[in-house]
Design a protein around this motif. Structure first.
Motif, PDB file in Angstrom:
ATOM      1  N   ALA A 438       9.652   4.185   2.308  1.00 39.24           N
ATOM      2  CA  ALA A 438       8.247   3.972   1.974  1.00 39.24           C
ATOM      3  C   ALA A 438       8.107   3.078   0.747  1.00 39.24           C
ATOM      4  N   ILE A 439       8.936   3.347  -0.259  1.00 42.84           N
ATOM      5  CA  ILE A 439       8.868   2.534  -1.477  1.00 42.84           C
ATOM      6  C   ILE A 439       9.293   1.099  -1.186  1.00 42.84           C
ATOM      7  N   GLU A 440      10.334   0.934  -0.386  1.00 41.74           N
ATOM      8  CA  GLU A 440      10.782  -0.422  -0.052  1.00 41.74           C
ATOM      9  C   GLU A 440       9.702  -1.186   0.714  1.00 41.74           C
ATOM     10  N   THR A 441       9.043  -0.504   1.625  1.00 40.74           N
ATOM     11  CA  THR A 441       7.987  -1.177   2.389  1.00 40.74           C
ATOM     12  C   THR A 441       6.835  -1.593   1.486  1.00 40.74           C
ATOM     13  N   LEU A 442       6.473  -0.726   0.578  1.00 36.63           N
ATOM     14  CA  LEU A 442       5.367  -1.060  -0.320  1.00 36.63           C
ATOM     15  C   LEU A 442       5.740  -2.162  -1.301  1.00 36.63           C
ATOM     16  N   LYS A 443       7.004  -2.211  -1.697  1.00 32.66           N
ATOM     17  CA  LYS A 443       7.424  -3.264  -2.630  1.00 32.66           C
ATOM     18  C   LYS A 443       7.366  -4.647  -2.004  1.00 32.66           C
ATOM     19  N   MET A 444       7.343  -4.706  -0.675  1.00 32.27           N
ATOM     20  CA  MET A 444       7.246  -6.017  -0.012  1.00 32.27           C
ATOM     21  C   MET A 444       5.903  -6.695  -0.283  1.00 32.27           C
ATOM     22  N   PHE A 445       4.922  -5.937  -0.723  1.00 32.06           N
ATOM     23  CA  PHE A 445       3.592  -6.508  -0.939  1.00 32.06           C
ATOM     24  C   PHE A 445       3.409  -7.073  -2.337  1.00 32.06           C
ATOM     25  N   GLU A 446       4.438  -7.037  -3.165  1.00 31.48           N
ATOM     26  CA  GLU A 446       4.281  -7.507  -4.531  1.00 31.48           C
ATOM     27  C   GLU A 446       3.995  -8.999  -4.599  1.00 31.48           C
ATOM     28  N   LYS A 447       4.367  -9.751  -3.548  1.00 31.97           N
ATOM     29  CA  LYS A 447       4.149 -11.192  -3.551  1.00 31.97           C
ATOM     30  C   LYS A 447       2.979 -11.600  -2.662  1.00 31.97           C
ATOM     31  N   LYS A 448       2.232 -10.598  -2.145  1.00 32.55           N
ATOM     32  CA  LYS A 448       1.087 -10.925  -1.296  1.00 32.55           C
ATOM     33  C   LYS A 448      -0.133 -11.215  -2.156  1.00 32.55           C
ATOM     34  N   ASP A 449      -1.268 -11.388  -1.521  1.00 30.63           N
ATOM     35  CA  ASP A 449      -2.482 -11.680  -2.268  1.00 30.63           C
ATOM     36  C   ASP A 449      -2.885 -10.469  -3.096  1.00 30.63           C
ATOM     37  N   SER A 450      -3.831 -10.686  -3.994  1.00 25.94           N
ATOM     38  CA  SER A 450      -4.143  -9.689  -5.021  1.00 25.94           C
ATOM     39  C   SER A 450      -4.616  -8.370  -4.428  1.00 25.94           C
ATOM     40  N   ARG A 451      -5.458  -8.418  -3.379  1.00 25.71           N
ATOM     41  CA  ARG A 451      -6.002  -7.178  -2.821  1.00 25.71           C
ATOM     42  C   ARG A 451      -4.909  -6.305  -2.241  1.00 25.71           C
ATOM     43  N   VAL A 452      -4.052  -6.916  -1.435  1.00 27.18           N
ATOM     44  CA  VAL A 452      -2.966  -6.154  -0.810  1.00 27.18           C
ATOM     45  C   VAL A 452      -1.965  -5.705  -1.862  1.00 27.18           C
ATOM     46  N   LYS A 453      -1.678  -6.565  -2.814  1.00 15.69           N
ATOM     47  CA  LYS A 453      -0.748  -6.195  -3.874  1.00 15.69           C
ATOM     48  C   LYS A 453      -1.283  -5.005  -4.660  1.00 15.69           C
ATOM     49  N   SER A 454      -2.575  -5.009  -4.942  1.00 13.70           N
ATOM     50  CA  SER A 454      -3.168  -3.902  -5.688  1.00 13.70           C
ATOM     51  C   SER A 454      -3.086  -2.604  -4.891  1.00 13.70           C
ATOM     52  N   ALA A 455      -3.333  -2.669  -3.579  1.00 10.41           N
ATOM     53  CA  ALA A 455      -3.252  -1.467  -2.748  1.00 10.41           C
ATOM     54  C   ALA A 455      -1.835  -0.914  -2.718  1.00 10.41           C
ATOM     55  N   ALA A 456      -0.854  -1.792  -2.527  1.00  7.56           N
ATOM     56  CA  ALA A 456       0.537  -1.336  -2.483  1.00  7.56           C
ATOM     57  C   ALA A 456       0.980  -0.771  -3.824  1.00  7.56           C
ATOM     58  N   ALA A 457       0.621  -1.455  -4.911  1.00  7.33           N
ATOM     59  CA  ALA A 457       1.004  -0.968  -6.237  1.00  7.33           C
ATOM     60  C   ALA A 457       0.338   0.366  -6.546  1.00  7.33           C
TER      61      ALA A 457
END
Length: 828
Positions: A438-457
């Motif tokens: 789960a953590i690895e999947t969420l870390k993939m969003f660190e380089k996405k756009d701000s909205r998705v990055k904020s949700a994953a973080a």
């Protein structure tokens, strides 16, 4: 020349001398002195028409040859040049009608001496209106028909307002009056004049109100009356309503039968109606488990007029039969359903034109725009639910299935849902307890756009917070806030990490900012209330929890916090009132019941305190504090036999604590069962051979009964007392050592005592009477003031005093839905 001269007439010479001759000669027509006596002129004045001047004839003639009327001559009718009588002239004493001027008020009556009155003022006031005869049959029928229509309208309005009972009464009243109306019409007119539309509306409304009140038998009978009447056009469509009633009654076979009968009676030109009926048929087949028939219905709908509901139900049917390939095709069909809504770019102003900006601002949130948002939200919900449903089964693993769904979504008009599916993939890992994936999947969003990055973080911060890794939780909370400063979930998680570090003022600032961004963020409002409690700002904390109670009316945690704040404010009556509301929401919560018992005990109401302590013991018989209070209560009331079961329960829960077994033996002794008390003391001595109090009672009982073992127990008692005395002397000599070390030790002891005071005061207060009981022959007396710190643990969460995270509530439940968890974790 002579002939020409014959035609020349020379003027007489006498005329040349009289230049002013002829001035006294005048035409009698212009004589105004005798106009009053001129009847022709007076007649002309009265008729406002008069005689016309002589008209020159089209044939050569002189005016002398035409007769001219004078004031003294006889009246001769004037004729036109063609011999036609002039309009309005009199011929042979008969006046010709002047039809050309009749519209302006000139009538034939004017010739007979009437005055000119185009507005009819001379006729006087209008005659009074005829009085309506209310007793006539026709008038009675009209009034009754009006009353029936009013009753039908009132019934519909009451149904809309939610007053179903009143709506049914109005519908019944309309039905009764309509039957009276029909009988009266039959007596006055022919049956063909009966108002069928009114009869239809009354019966249809009555059937609808029966159905709304769940009186299905009466509704079906009323619908049957309508359907069987051949005079009602298109009444067969109401068989759809009958099918809906059978569906509610779970009579699926009859529901399908009536749906098909209605489908047969609806022409093919009504395509939309037929599609809806076929959709009902498909849903009924799903409920009966006939998935193949349901698939046929939904496939036909998707080929004729595809829509979101039919596409989703088709996926469910294929999922039920386990057809992987068909599930994929059905998902692709669902994705391809057109939304038929405007793009968001339409609501962005392309220029600085103030008129255009006003128009865009007006339509940005109108009813049409709200409907478009609802349709889009419904489409996204269906797609997300379908993806989560089929992803684990269409491929060898759910991860591969999610990847396929993500690729399909990316190639459609719902591109933004692809990231949400990825986050749901991480949540699925959480459900499977695979936190690393789960953590690895969420870390993939660190380089996405701000909205998705904020949700994953935000989700990562939440996970690390649950694992008590506050450093990582704070780091990802900072990342989420930096990516989207207006994300209330990110701000709440950041406040939680600061709260965990003890910086309550700063935590309150983060919670306030989250509330400014989203006033409906209940987690932030709850946590700021806890923060104010920590800061001892009880009034502000109470205000926060009361606001939250207005939003979450039946939240057990909020109700407990309000009661707890009132208790801290030393208002036990209000605390009891709110705890009563709490147990009405969670009647089986043992902690809330024990807290109520504690408050009543502090108020001196022992009977109410016993009631709630006993209820708490029933639901959770392992709470030592409740068991101890109940045992002490029975000893106070001189029912030692009833106290035994509670102390035995305590001994089972804490077998290493000797005091519970001593209490059991003491109860046997006080109730007069000395043999049972002796056996219990012997058993205690075997388990705890160095317990002095047990040996003292053994010596006393053996002496009273006259047993030989008294000497053995007395010897052991003396040895233990001597050992205890030596230990006390050593401790005393140690305290009387050097002053510096003594002061240091006293300071250390005082510090330890201060730290453990709050932790041990509860046990010391509760156990004081228990320690005194076995060592004396005095009757047992319990302390009137007993403090039991029963910290409340709500059934929805493990800790109340811990700040809420963005989705803590859902993760604390054992059986939660993916969709709900995803909604809580994602920013709004």
């Amino acid at each position: 020349m002579v002939q020409m001269m014959q035609n020349v007439h020379l003027a007489p010479e006498t005329d040349e001398d009289d230049l002013y001759s002829g001035y006294n000669d005048y035409n009698p027509t212009y004589d105004t002195e005798e106009l009053e006596n001129d009847t022709a002129f007076q007649q002309a004045v009265r008729t406002n028409h008069g005689r016309r001047p002589p008209i020159t004839a089209k044939i050569p003639s002189t005016a002398v040859t035409r007769p001219v009327a004078t004031g003294y001559g006889s009246k001769t009718s004037l004729t036109s040049s063609m011999g036609r009588p002039v309009t309005g002239a009199i011929q042979d004493g008969v006046t010709r009608p002047m039809t050309a001027v009749r519209a302006a008020g000139f009538t034939k009556a004017a010739l007979r001496g009437s005055a000119f009155d185009p507005l009819g003022q001379s006729r006087g006031p209008a005659p009074p209106l005829e009085v309506k005869n209310e007793d006539s049959p026709e008038e009675k029928i009209r009034q009754l028909e009006k009353k029936v229509n009013e009753l039908v309208e009132e019934s519909c309005i009451a149904n809309t307002c939610g007053d179903l009972k009143l709506a049914l009464e109005k519908a019944k009243d309309a039905g009764r009056k309509e039957r009276v109306l029909v009988r009266q019409r039959e007596q006055v007119t022919t049956p063909e004049n009966i108002n069928l539309d009114l009869t239809y509306s009354v019966l249809f409304n009555l059937a609808s109100q029966y159905s709304a009140n769940e009186m299905y038998a009466e509704a079906l009978n009323t619908y049957q009356v309508i359907v069987k009447n051949k005079m009602f056009i298109n009444a067969g469509r109401l068989k759809v309503n009958m099918g809906n009633i059978y569906l509610k009654q779970r009579n699926y076979s009859k529901a399908i039968k009536f749906y098909r009968m209605a489908l047969d009676q609806i022409p093919s030109v009504h395509k939309e109606m037929r599609i809806k009926i076929m959709q009902n048929i498909g849903v009924t087949f799903i409920k009966t488990g006939q998935y193949s028939d349901a698939i046929n219905s939904f496939e036909h709908i998707m080929s004729m007029a595809p829509n979101l509901k039919a596409g989703f139900n088709l996926i469910l049917s294929y999922f039920a039969v386990g057809d992987r390939e068909k599930m994929k095709k059905a998902f692709q069909k669902l994705i391809a359903v057109p939304l038929e809504i405007d793009e968001d770019d339409k609501y962005i102003s392309p220029s600085d034109d103030p008129h255009t900006n006003l128009v865009i601002e007006a339509i940005k949130n109108d009813h049409l725009r709200q409907m478009e948002r609802e349709r889009k939200a419904m489409a996204e919900k269906y797609i997300m639910t379908a993806a989560k449903l089929i992803a684990p089964v269409i491929e060898t693993s759910f991860a591969v299935g999610y990847d396929w769904c993500v690729e399909v979504v990316k190639a459609s008009q719902y591109v933004e849902l692809a990231n949400d599916l990825e986050i749901n993939k991480a949540i699925t890992y959480l459900r499977q307890k695979d936190f690393n994936q789960a953590i690895e999947t969420l870390k993939m969003f660190e380089k996405k756009d701000s909205r998705v990055k904020s949700a994953a973080a935000t989700n990562l911060s939440f996970l690390y917070y649950l694992e008590n890794d506050f450093a990582q939780a704070s780091s990802y909370a900072d990342l989420a806030v930096n990516s989207d400063r207006y994300n209330p979930s990110a701000l709440t998680n950041k406040g939680n990490t600061v709260f965990a570090n003890g910086d309550y003022e700063k935590a309150a600032e983060f919670y306030k900012e989250a509330l400014r961004n989203d006033s409906s963020c209940t987690e932030a409002l709850y946590n700021i209330g806890l923060t104010y409690k920590k800061l001892n700002r009880l009034d502000e904390a109470l205000d926060c929890f009361l606001k939250l109670h207005a939003i979450l009316r039946n939240s057990a945690q909020v109700l407990y916090q309000i009661a707890n704040v009132y208790e801290l404010m030393e208002d036990p009556n209000q605390a009891i009132e709110w705890l009563m509301q709490l147990i009405s929401v969670v009647p089986t919560d043992s902690r809330a019941l024990s807290k109520l018992g504690e408050l009543y005990d502090s108020e001196g109401d022992k009977s109410q305190a016993f009631q709630y302590y006993y209820e708490s013991y029933r639901y959770f018989p392992s709470n030592i504090e409740v068991i101890e209070w109940l045992g002490a209560y029975y000893i106070d009331t001189q029912f030692c036999e009833k106290a035994i079961q509670y102390f035995e329960r305590a001994a089972l829960i804490q077998p290493t604590q000797v005091k519970w077994q001593l209490m059991v033996a003491s109860c046997f002794r006080r109730s007069g069962n000395y043999q049972k008390a002796l056996d219990t003391y012997k058993d205690i001595h075997r388990k705890f051979p160095e317990n002095v109090e047990c040996l003292r009672f053994l010596v006393r009982l053996c002496t009273d009964i006259g047993l030989k073992e008294v000497q053995e127990y007395a010897t052991k008692l003396k040895r233990l007392e001597k050992i205890k005395e030596i230990k006390e002397q050593r401790i005393k000599s140690g305290r009387e050592g050097p002053g510096g070390s003594r002061g240091k030790r006293e300071g250390s002891a005082g510090s330890d005592s201060g730290q453990n005071c709050s932790a041990n005061s509860k046990g010391e207060q509760l156990s004081a009477k228990l320690r005194a009981l076995p060592g004396t022959n005095e009757p047992y007396e319990s302390s009137s003031h007993k403090e039991i710190d029963a910290s409340y643990v709500d059934p929805l969460g493990p800790q109340v005093e811990r700040p809420k995270t963005a989705a803590k509530k859902r993760l604390e439940e054992d059986d939660f839905a993916d969709e709900e968890l995803g909604d809580d974790l994602l920013p709004e």
